[in-house]
Write a protein that holds these residues in place. Sequence first.
Motif, PDB file in Angstrom:
ATOM      1  N   LEU A  76       0.845  -1.186   0.000  1.00 29.33           N
ATOM      2  CA  LEU A  76       0.000   0.000   0.000  1.00 29.33           C
ATOM      3  C   LEU A  76       0.881   1.236   0.000  1.00 29.33           C
ATOM      4  CD1 LEU A  76      -2.830  -0.923   2.538  1.00 29.33           C
ATOM      5  CD2 LEU A  76      -2.667  -1.422   0.103  1.00 29.33           C
ATOM      6  N   THR A  77       0.519   2.199  -0.825  1.00 33.01           N
ATOM      7  CA  THR A  77       1.233   3.469  -0.898  1.00 33.01           C
ATOM      8  C   THR A  77       0.260   4.577  -0.532  1.00 33.01           C
ATOM      9  OG1 THR A  77       2.687   2.640  -2.643  1.00 33.01           O
ATOM     10  CG2 THR A  77       2.554   5.028  -2.378  1.00 33.01           C
ATOM     11  N   LEU A  78       0.687   5.461   0.348  1.00 32.31           N
ATOM     12  CA  LEU A  78      -0.122   6.581   0.804  1.00 32.31           C
ATOM     13  C   LEU A  78       0.539   7.865   0.332  1.00 32.31           C
ATOM     14  CD1 LEU A  78      -0.692   5.179   4.390  1.00 32.31           C
ATOM     15  CD2 LEU A  78      -2.148   4.886   2.387  1.00 32.31           C
ATOM     16  N   GLU A  79      -0.274   8.807  -0.137  1.00 27.17           N
ATOM     17  CA  GLU A  79       0.259  10.019  -0.772  1.00 27.17           C
ATOM     18  C   GLU A  79      -0.344  11.267  -0.126  1.00 27.17           C
ATOM     19  OE1 GLU A  79       0.290  12.122  -5.210  1.00 27.17           O
ATOM     20  OE2 GLU A  79      -0.110   9.973  -5.024  1.00 27.17           O
ATOM     21  N   TRP A  80       0.531  12.217   0.230  1.00 27.57           N
ATOM     22  CA  TRP A  80       0.156  13.421   0.972  1.00 27.57           C
ATOM     23  C   TRP A  80       0.440  14.672   0.148  1.00 27.57           C
ATOM     24  CZ3 TRP A  80      -1.185  12.660   6.323  1.00 27.57           C
ATOM     25  CH2 TRP A  80      -0.973  11.355   6.797  1.00 27.57           C
ATOM     26  N   HIS A  81      -0.410  15.718   0.359  1.00 26.11           N
ATOM     27  CA  HIS A  81      -0.192  16.996  -0.320  1.00 26.11           C
ATOM     28  C   HIS A  81      -0.694  18.154   0.526  1.00 26.11           C
ATOM     29  CE1 HIS A  81       1.233  15.399  -4.140  1.00 26.11           C
ATOM     30  NE2 HIS A  81       0.327  14.445  -4.014  1.00 26.11           N
ATOM     31  N   GLN A  82      -0.071  19.324   0.293  1.00 29.62           N
ATOM     32  CA  GLN A  82      -0.500  20.551   0.965  1.00 29.62           C
ATOM     33  C   GLN A  82      -1.824  21.050   0.414  1.00 29.62           C
ATOM     34  OE1 GLN A  82       2.449  23.720   1.261  1.00 29.62           O
ATOM     35  NE2 GLN A  82       4.110  22.259   0.961  1.00 29.62           N
ATOM     36  N   HIS A  83      -2.025  20.876  -0.881  1.00 36.85           N
ATOM     37  CA  HIS A  83      -3.172  21.472  -1.564  1.00 36.85           C
ATOM     38  C   HIS A  83      -4.160  20.400  -2.006  1.00 36.85           C
ATOM     39  CE1 HIS A  83      -0.893  25.173  -1.488  1.00 36.85           C
ATOM     40  NE2 HIS A  83       0.131  24.537  -2.039  1.00 36.85           N
ATOM     41  N   ALA A  84      -5.238  20.840  -2.616  1.00 34.59           N
ATOM     42  CA  ALA A  84      -6.275  19.914  -3.051  1.00 34.59           C
ATOM     43  C   ALA A  84      -5.946  19.258  -4.388  1.00 34.59           C
ATOM     44  CB  ALA A  84      -7.606  20.647  -3.159  1.00 34.59           C
ATOM     45  N   GLN A  85      -4.739  19.461  -4.858  1.00 38.97           N
ATOM     46  CA  GLN A  85      -4.308  18.826  -6.099  1.00 38.97           C
ATOM     47  C   GLN A  85      -2.794  18.648  -6.060  1.00 38.97           C
ATOM     48  OE1 GLN A  85      -5.799  22.037  -6.264  1.00 38.97           O
ATOM     49  NE2 GLN A  85      -3.801  22.975  -6.051  1.00 38.97           N
ATOM     50  N   ARG A  86      -2.298  17.772  -6.910  1.00 33.79           N
ATOM     51  CA  ARG A  86      -0.857  17.588  -7.017  1.00 33.79           C
ATOM     52  C   ARG A  86      -0.257  18.814  -7.699  1.00 33.79           C
ATOM     53  NH1 ARG A  86      -2.411  11.672  -9.123  1.00 33.79           N
ATOM     54  NH2 ARG A  86      -1.878  10.419  -7.304  1.00 33.79           N
ATOM     55  N   THR A  87       0.808  19.345  -7.106  1.00 35.18           N
ATOM     56  CA  THR A  87       1.485  20.502  -7.683  1.00 35.18           C
ATOM     57  C   THR A  87       2.971  20.210  -7.780  1.00 35.18           C
ATOM     58  OG1 THR A  87       1.928  21.575  -5.552  1.00 35.18           O
ATOM     59  CG2 THR A  87      -0.206  22.019  -6.581  1.00 35.18           C
ATOM     60  N   GLY A  88       3.710  21.160  -8.329  1.00 31.56           N
ATOM     61  CA  GLY A  88       5.144  20.959  -8.492  1.00 31.56           C
ATOM     62  C   GLY A  88       5.959  21.240  -7.253  1.00 31.56           C
ATOM     63  N   GLU A  89       5.344  21.805  -6.212  1.00 37.44           N
ATOM     64  CA  GLU A  89       6.097  22.126  -5.009  1.00 37.44           C
ATOM     65  C   GLU A  89       6.178  20.921  -4.087  1.00 37.44           C
ATOM     66  OE1 GLU A  89       3.594  24.353  -1.896  1.00 37.44           O
ATOM     67  OE2 GLU A  89       2.739  24.959  -3.825  1.00 37.44           O
ATOM     68  N   ASP A  90       6.974  21.044  -3.016  1.00 36.35           N
ATOM     69  CA  ASP A  90       7.082  19.949  -2.063  1.00 36.35           C
ATOM     70  C   ASP A  90       5.707  19.596  -1.515  1.00 36.35           C
ATOM     71  OD1 ASP A  90       9.774  19.763  -2.342  1.00 36.35           O
ATOM     72  OD2 ASP A  90      10.296  20.725  -0.441  1.00 36.35           O
ATOM     73  N   PRO A  91       5.331  18.304  -1.514  1.00 42.08           N
ATOM     74  CA  PRO A  91       4.049  17.902  -0.941  1.00 42.08           C
ATOM     75  C   PRO A  91       3.913  18.298   0.527  1.00 42.08           C
ATOM     76  CG  PRO A  91       4.987  16.132  -2.246  1.00 42.08           C
ATOM     77  CD  PRO A  91       6.046  17.181  -2.133  1.00 42.08           C
ATOM     78  N   ILE A  92       5.037  18.247   1.252  1.00 38.93           N
ATOM     79  CA  ILE A  92       5.091  18.645   2.652  1.00 38.93           C
ATOM     80  C   ILE A  92       6.103  19.774   2.759  1.00 38.93           C
ATOM     81  CG2 ILE A  92       5.626  17.884   5.002  1.00 38.93           C
ATOM     82  CD1 ILE A  92       5.053  15.037   4.050  1.00 38.93           C
ATOM     83  N   SER A  93       5.802  20.812   3.523  1.00 33.71           N
ATOM     84  CA  SER A  93       6.758  21.898   3.693  1.00 33.71           C
ATOM     85  C   SER A  93       8.102  21.352   4.156  1.00 33.71           C
ATOM     86  CB  SER A  93       6.242  22.900   4.725  1.00 33.71           C
ATOM     87  OG  SER A  93       7.273  23.786   5.121  1.00 33.71           O
TER      88      SER A  93
END
Length: 236
Positions: A76-93
């Motif tokens: 299982l792979t879990l994926e995290w993001h700052q925003h409501a969509q995938r962006t080019g910036e770091d997913p986590i600060s």
Amino acid sequence: MKLALTLLASAALANAHFTMQYLWVNGADQGQNTFLRVPPNNNPVTDVTSKDLTCNVNGLTGSSTGTASVPAGATLTLEWHQHAQRTGEDPISGGHKGPVLVYVAKAPSTAASFDGQGAVWTKVYQSGLLNPSSQQWATDVINTNSGKHSFTLPASLPAGEYLIRAEIIALHTASSYPGAQFYIGCAQVKITGGGSASPPKIAIPGAYKSSDPGITVNIYNNLQSYTPPGGAVWSG
């Protein structure tokens, strides 16, 4: 000027929150917020005694959430993001340094009706301070991997419906309590196959204490080792 810059940097870190948004099963993306209990916002939990520590805010029921069918022993792979969509910036600060933990809990009946309360959780994965010399943390690896981390679901878990509880603990303000930021996501799965193991269990909330060295800690004091809360990983 130096004080102003420091305050601005602190504000940026404080606002760089994130949520778990994707579940992958054996490399297959299940879609954004699919099979996940979605919190109302991306703010952290900071109280280790709160029921929000279980599956985040409003996470004690998943009646409107589907349940994924997964084979025992799956990756299982879990994926995290700052925003409501995938962006080019770091997913986590980049300032959010800390460990990544994953727990599982078997539901008495359906995952959707399971509130995860009591001594029902088993830790199946953790990653913390990986390199004391460079101060590389598990969160740094997640950023390098576009917000993703993977673990193997123990093949000996009995078949049935489960909650998968993933947690990232941001420790950049954890030198006093409350300071650590708990980012939590819960997925609903139905394990097929499996075995007959009876793994050790803890309660969340309940097992974490404000005085735990993995919760109240100064990570900027040349930290050479780190022990996450919640005890040892059960390998199955």
